[in-house]
Structure formats: structure tokens, C-alpha cells
Design an enzyme around this catalytic site. Structure first.
Site, PDB file in Angstrom:
ATOM      1  CD1 TRP A  61       0.722  -0.564   2.970  1.00 61.94           C
ATOM      2  CD2 TRP A  61      -1.235   0.169   3.737  1.00 61.94           C
ATOM      3  NE1 TRP A  61       0.812  -0.559   4.337  1.00 61.94           N
ATOM      4  CE2 TRP A  61      -0.385  -0.114   4.846  1.00 61.94           C
ATOM      5  CE3 TRP A  61      -2.506   0.632   3.998  1.00 61.94           C
ATOM      6  CZ2 TRP A  61      -0.785   0.075   6.166  1.00 61.94           C
ATOM      7  CZ3 TRP A  61      -2.904   0.808   5.323  1.00 61.94           C
ATOM      8  CH2 TRP A  61      -2.051   0.534   6.385  1.00 61.94           C
ATOM      9  CG  HIS A  73      -9.182  18.258 -11.675  1.00 62.08           C
ATOM     10  ND1 HIS A  73      -8.142  18.399 -12.567  1.00 62.08           N
ATOM     11  CD2 HIS A  73      -9.677  19.518 -11.486  1.00 62.08           C
ATOM     12  CE1 HIS A  73      -8.007  19.678 -12.907  1.00 62.08           C
ATOM     13  NE2 HIS A  73      -8.932  20.371 -12.255  1.00 62.08           N
ATOM     14  CG  HIS A  79     -11.757  25.728  -8.148  1.00 65.79           C
ATOM     15  ND1 HIS A  79     -10.570  25.769  -7.443  1.00 65.79           N
ATOM     16  CD2 HIS A  79     -11.403  25.820  -9.464  1.00 65.79           C
ATOM     17  CE1 HIS A  79      -9.551  25.881  -8.280  1.00 65.79           C
ATOM     18  NE2 HIS A  79     -10.025  25.934  -9.512  1.00 65.79           N
ATOM     19  CG  HIS A 206     -12.093  28.525 -13.519  1.00 67.53           C
ATOM     20  ND1 HIS A 206     -11.480  28.259 -14.723  1.00 67.53           N
ATOM     21  CD2 HIS A 206     -11.693  27.539 -12.664  1.00 67.53           C
ATOM     22  CE1 HIS A 206     -10.751  27.157 -14.608  1.00 67.53           C
ATOM     23  NE2 HIS A 206     -10.855  26.702 -13.377  1.00 67.53           N
TER      24      HIS A 206
END
Length: 258
Positions: A61, A73, A79, A206
């Protein structure tokens, strides 16, 4: 009606194809670079904890180190300053994360001009051919830029101190913010053009879309494999409490002719 059983049968027989739209996430994944004095996100990195050794004899891991806005993403509305009082990534409704998607293809225009900005007339022309944008769904903007995504310099395409990547005009960003879509997806490093700081307002996708409570989705691949209409998009970000975004696995369900 056994809808889910029908869906599973269609997946088993490949009448419904699952198309992966996600870029692999690794240390070589291209990452947005802001100029000074602005702070930048960390790139993706794995830190090994154990790998079938004295640190853990039967298991492997890692810790992961990454920014919220790395690789494929989601941009949550909070944001951006204009959306600061809107949803964080853990609050995005599931109906937005599983929703119809349409694809607008501007790849030929971008091949001729990497600074191409999508305009209102371009979207209206698409609607004239394919019908209205999906209410509560996603508009995916195909530019062919995913063919560059394996290498940082080619993907960011910086010359003369500026990044030359396609985006959306300010007027079109406002128009999309007022449209019925819930989200806007792109193949580039961000939803805005590389030279979006020169526009008014700066970074209009944005500013306008996130300010209207819509979501962004970036660094997509394989949009060329989707039809203009009829796909079902599935977006799976981490539900980071209070987060502004998250790397995500993104795929589409596409019905193929039997």
C-alpha cells in the site's frame, strides 16, 4: 420494468459500451503551472508504505500526495471566488454526477488555432444540428487536446511566456452559465483557455460557470469515441469535506447498434 437488469444485460452483451474518459494518474501527469507570485498545487506522488516486506509482509500500500486539481478532476463551484458560497465537492448532487452528456467537436478549429475560443454561435450551430443542450446534463468540449496529454510541455503548450490552449469566449461562458447544463467538461488542463487571464472577465469559465453553481471537469480523454448526443456520463470524485475539487474516475455509457 427491470431497468437495472436490462442495463446489466446490455453491458454483458456490449450493446452498452463503457468508455473510460479518465487520464491515468501518475507522477508524469501534466499539472497546471501558475506564474509567480501565485501558489501552485503539488503534483501527484506515491509514497510506498510497505510492499510484501518487513514493513508489511503480506500487503502492499501507499500514501498518495496530490492536489485536488490534478489529472482528470472535478471543479466544484466553491473553487472560484464567484462560487465561494456554493457547493463544495462533497456536496455536489448525485444527479449531477450521473447525467446525460453531449459532445461538441471543435477539434478541426483547434488544429488550425490552438488559442481558439468557443463562441455562442458555435454552440447554437451545434444545437441547430443536434437539439438543445441537456437540462441537468453535461456539455463536453472536444478539441483533440487529449492527444497531447502524455507530456507536460506539449500539453501546456507554452511559448512567448503564455500557454496556448483552447477555451471559451467570455460571452459564451456567460451564455453557458445561463443554460440548463449542470457541468462543462474539457480535454485541456483547465476549463479555461491558456490565455484566459487576458480576457474580461479573467478565466470566464471559472468565473461564470462556477459562479452559477455549475461544475467543471478537466483533462478528459477519448471524447472522440462518444456520439454527439445520447451518452450517460458517470463522474466519481472523492467526497472531500469542504473540498474545492477532486481527482475523479470518469466514464460514459454509450449505446451501440445491435
Amino acid at each position: 420494468m427491470p431497468v437495472l437488469a436490462d442495463l446489466m444485460a446490455a453491458l454483458t452483451t456490449s450493446r452498452v459500451e463503457v468508455v473510460d474518459l479518465t487520464a491515468p494518474l501518475s507522477a508524469s501527469t501534466p499539472v497546471l503551472q501558475l506564474p509567480p507570485p501565485f501558489a501552485n498545487t503539488t503534483a501527484f506522488r506515491l509514497e510506498e508504505i510497505s510492499r510484501y516486506d518487513e514493513r508489511g509482509p503480506r500487503w502492499y500500500w501507499n500514501d498518495i500526495h496530490t492536489g485536488e486539481h490534478v489529472g482528470t478532476h472535478v471543479d466544484a463551484p466553491n473553487h472560484w471566488l464567484s462560487g465561494k458560497d456554493r457547493h463544495s465537492v462533497d456536496e455536489i448532487p448525485l444527479g449531477t454526477l450521473i447525467a446525460p452528456a453531449v459532445v461538441l467537436d471543435a477539434s478541426e478549429r483547434v488544429a488550425a488555432d490552438p488559442d481558439f475560443l468557443l463562441g455562442i454561435d458555435d454552440v447554437r450551430a451545434w444545437e441547430g444540428q443536434h437539439g438543445p443542450l441537456p437540462e441537468g446534463g453535461w456539455l463536453l468540449y472536444r478539441t483533440g487536446w487529449d492527444t497531447r496529454s502524455g507530456e507536460q510541455e506539449e500539453f501546456l503548450n507554452v511559448s512567448d511566456g503564455a500557454s496556448h490552449t483552447p477555451g471559451v469566449s467570455p460571452d459564451c461562458a456567460q451564455w453557458l452559465a445561463e443554460s440548463p447544463i449542470a457541468g462543462f467538461g474539457v480535454e485541456t488542463v483547465g476549463t479555461d483557455a491558456g490565455r484566459a487571464a487576458e480576457l474580461e472577465p479573467m478565466f470566464p469559465c471559472h468565473d461564470r460557470l462556477l459562479g452559477a453553481g455549475k461544475c467543471g471537469l478537466t483533462q478528459l480523454r477519448n471524447l472522440v469515441r462518444l456520439p454527439p448526443t445520447g451518452a450517460l456520463l458517470v463522474v466519481s470524485p472523492l467526497p472531500i469535506v469542504g473540498g474545492s475539487g477532486s481527482p475523479a474516475r470518469v466514464y460514459a455509457l454509450v449505446e451501440r447498434a445491435g
